[in-house]
Design an enzyme around this catalytic site. Structure first.
Site, PDB file in Angstrom:
ATOM      1  N   ASP A 102      63.156 -18.415 -58.339  1.00  0.00           N
ATOM      2  CA  ASP A 102      63.411 -17.688 -57.092  1.00  0.00           C
ATOM      3  C   ASP A 102      62.108 -17.467 -56.323  1.00  0.00           C
ATOM      4  O   ASP A 102      62.082 -17.587 -55.098  1.00  0.00           O
ATOM      5  CB  ASP A 102      64.102 -16.344 -57.368  1.00  0.00           C
ATOM      6  CG  ASP A 102      63.378 -15.506 -58.405  1.00  0.00           C
ATOM      7  OD1 ASP A 102      62.698 -16.082 -59.275  1.00  0.00           O
ATOM      8  OD2 ASP A 102      63.473 -14.268 -58.363  1.00  0.00           O
ATOM      9  N   PHE A 154      57.211  -6.828 -50.588  1.00  0.00           N
ATOM     10  CA  PHE A 154      58.103  -6.615 -51.739  1.00  0.00           C
ATOM     11  C   PHE A 154      59.502  -7.042 -51.323  1.00  0.00           C
ATOM     12  O   PHE A 154      60.181  -6.343 -50.573  1.00  0.00           O
ATOM     13  CB  PHE A 154      58.093  -5.142 -52.152  1.00  0.00           C
ATOM     14  CG  PHE A 154      58.588  -4.933 -53.556  1.00  0.00           C
ATOM     15  CD1 PHE A 154      59.808  -5.461 -53.984  1.00  0.00           C
ATOM     16  CD2 PHE A 154      57.824  -4.213 -54.464  1.00  0.00           C
ATOM     17  CE1 PHE A 154      60.262  -5.284 -55.282  1.00  0.00           C
ATOM     18  CE2 PHE A 154      58.278  -4.012 -55.773  1.00  0.00           C
ATOM     19  CZ  PHE A 154      59.500  -4.559 -56.168  1.00  0.00           C
TER      20      PHE A 154
HETATM   21  C1  PRP Z   1      59.815 -13.021 -61.243  1.00  0.00           C
HETATM   22  C2  PRP Z   1      60.208 -14.416 -60.779  1.00  0.00           C
HETATM   23  C3  PRP Z   1      59.271 -15.315 -61.524  1.00  0.00           C
HETATM   24  C4  PRP Z   1      58.026 -14.456 -61.684  1.00  0.00           C
HETATM   25  C5  PRP Z   1      57.035 -14.852 -60.667  1.00  0.00           C
HETATM   26  O1  PRP Z   1      60.497 -12.726 -62.416  1.00  0.00           O
HETATM   27  O2  PRP Z   1      61.549 -14.715 -61.064  1.00  0.00           O
HETATM   28  O3  PRP Z   1      59.775 -15.708 -62.771  1.00  0.00           O
HETATM   29  O4  PRP Z   1      58.413 -13.098 -61.473  1.00  0.00           O
HETATM   30  O5  PRP Z   1      55.874 -14.091 -60.808  1.00  0.00           O
HETATM   31  P1  PRP Z   1      54.457 -14.724 -61.121  1.00  0.00           P
HETATM   32  O6  PRP Z   1      54.313 -15.955 -60.268  1.00  0.00           O
HETATM   33  O7  PRP Z   1      53.503 -13.626 -60.702  1.00  0.00           O
HETATM   34  O8  PRP Z   1      54.379 -15.006 -62.574  1.00  0.00           O
HETATM   35  P2  PRP Z   1      60.546 -11.267 -63.039  1.00  0.00           P
HETATM   36  O9  PRP Z   1      59.475 -11.117 -64.070  1.00  0.00           O
HETATM   37  O10 PRP Z   1      60.555 -10.255 -61.920  1.00  0.00           O
HETATM   38  O11 PRP Z   1      61.949 -11.258 -63.813  1.00  0.00           O
HETATM   39  P3  PRP Z   1      63.428 -11.464 -63.231  1.00  0.00           P
HETATM   40  O12 PRP Z   1      63.504 -12.884 -62.722  1.00  0.00           O
HETATM   41  O13 PRP Z   1      64.322 -11.246 -64.403  1.00  0.00           O
HETATM   42  O14 PRP Z   1      63.647 -10.464 -62.130  1.00  0.00           O
END
Ligand code: PRP
Length: 181
Positions: A102, A154
């Site tokens: 995402d 955000f």
């Molecule tokens: C979000 C997103 C990515 C990651 C990106 O997941 O879906 O996997 O963060 O962040 P980064 O580039 O700084 O590593 P999150 O940890 O919020 O979990 P979720 O998808 O379950 O909401």
């Protein structure tokens, strides 16, 4: 007023804008992978809605699988080490793998995931992300396919959460600062 809308400061990407982009990406990906029977890997949970729409926009034979990852304690965001909570169900050796995300923020999650999946010898390994926040990047990482480059706000909705809420908003919105400060 719709209770889910209470903490939305503004709509960044409308439902229609997202729909159009997903269709466009789907066409591009279908052309790229039409004879490759790709494996779409959804990184839970944020990518679930994008994955559902994107896969339906690709009118070719494909398979789907899911991974869930989580940070290793508080230092994870800086160390870039993630823990695999749910792994793929099958081997990806010799397969054409497309990671569906995402959002790419610091890039640390995907960076780790890519290194991990590379070890399993896929025939190809590419990234498709709906959103990209390049201003936050801490490692060198470029998505192969990207829906929208967005500013450092955000964002919630269309799979993205704040404290596990808002994933079911049909658009991408900016959260009011007072909601998380
Ligand atoms: C979000 C997103 C990515 C990651 C990106 O997941 O879906 O996997 O963060 O962040 P980064 O580039 O700084 O590593 P999150 O940890 O919020 O979990 P979720 O998808 O379950 O909401």
């Amino acid at each position: 007023m719709n209770k889910l809308m209470t903490d939305v400061h503004e709509i960044l990407l409308t439902r229609e804008e997202i729909e159009d982009k997903v269709q466009e990406l789907g066409k591009t990906l279908a052309a790229e992978y039409y004879d490759k029977r790709p494996l779409l890997v959804c990184v839970l949970k944020g990518a679930l809605i994008f994955m559902a729409d994107l896969s339906r926009a690709m009118n070719i034979p494909l398979e789907v699988d899911f991974m869930a990852v989580s940070s290793y304690g508080v230092s994870t965001k800086s160390s870039g080490v993630v823990r695999i909570l749910k792994d793929l169900e099958t081997s990806i050796e010799g397969r054409h793998v497309l990671i569906v995300e995402d959002i790419i923020d610091t890039g640390l999650t995907l960076n780790y995931l890519i290194e991990n999946l590379k070890f399993r010898k896929p025939a190809s390994l590419k990234i498709c992300t709906l959103l990209d926040k390049p201003s936050r990047r801490r490692v060198q990482l470029q998505p192969d396919y990207c829906g929208f480059v967005i500013p450092d706000e955000f964002v919630i909705g269309y799979g993205l959460d704040f404290s596990e809420i808002y994933r079911n908003l049909p658009f991408i919105g900016v959260l009011k600062p007072e909601a998380y400060q």
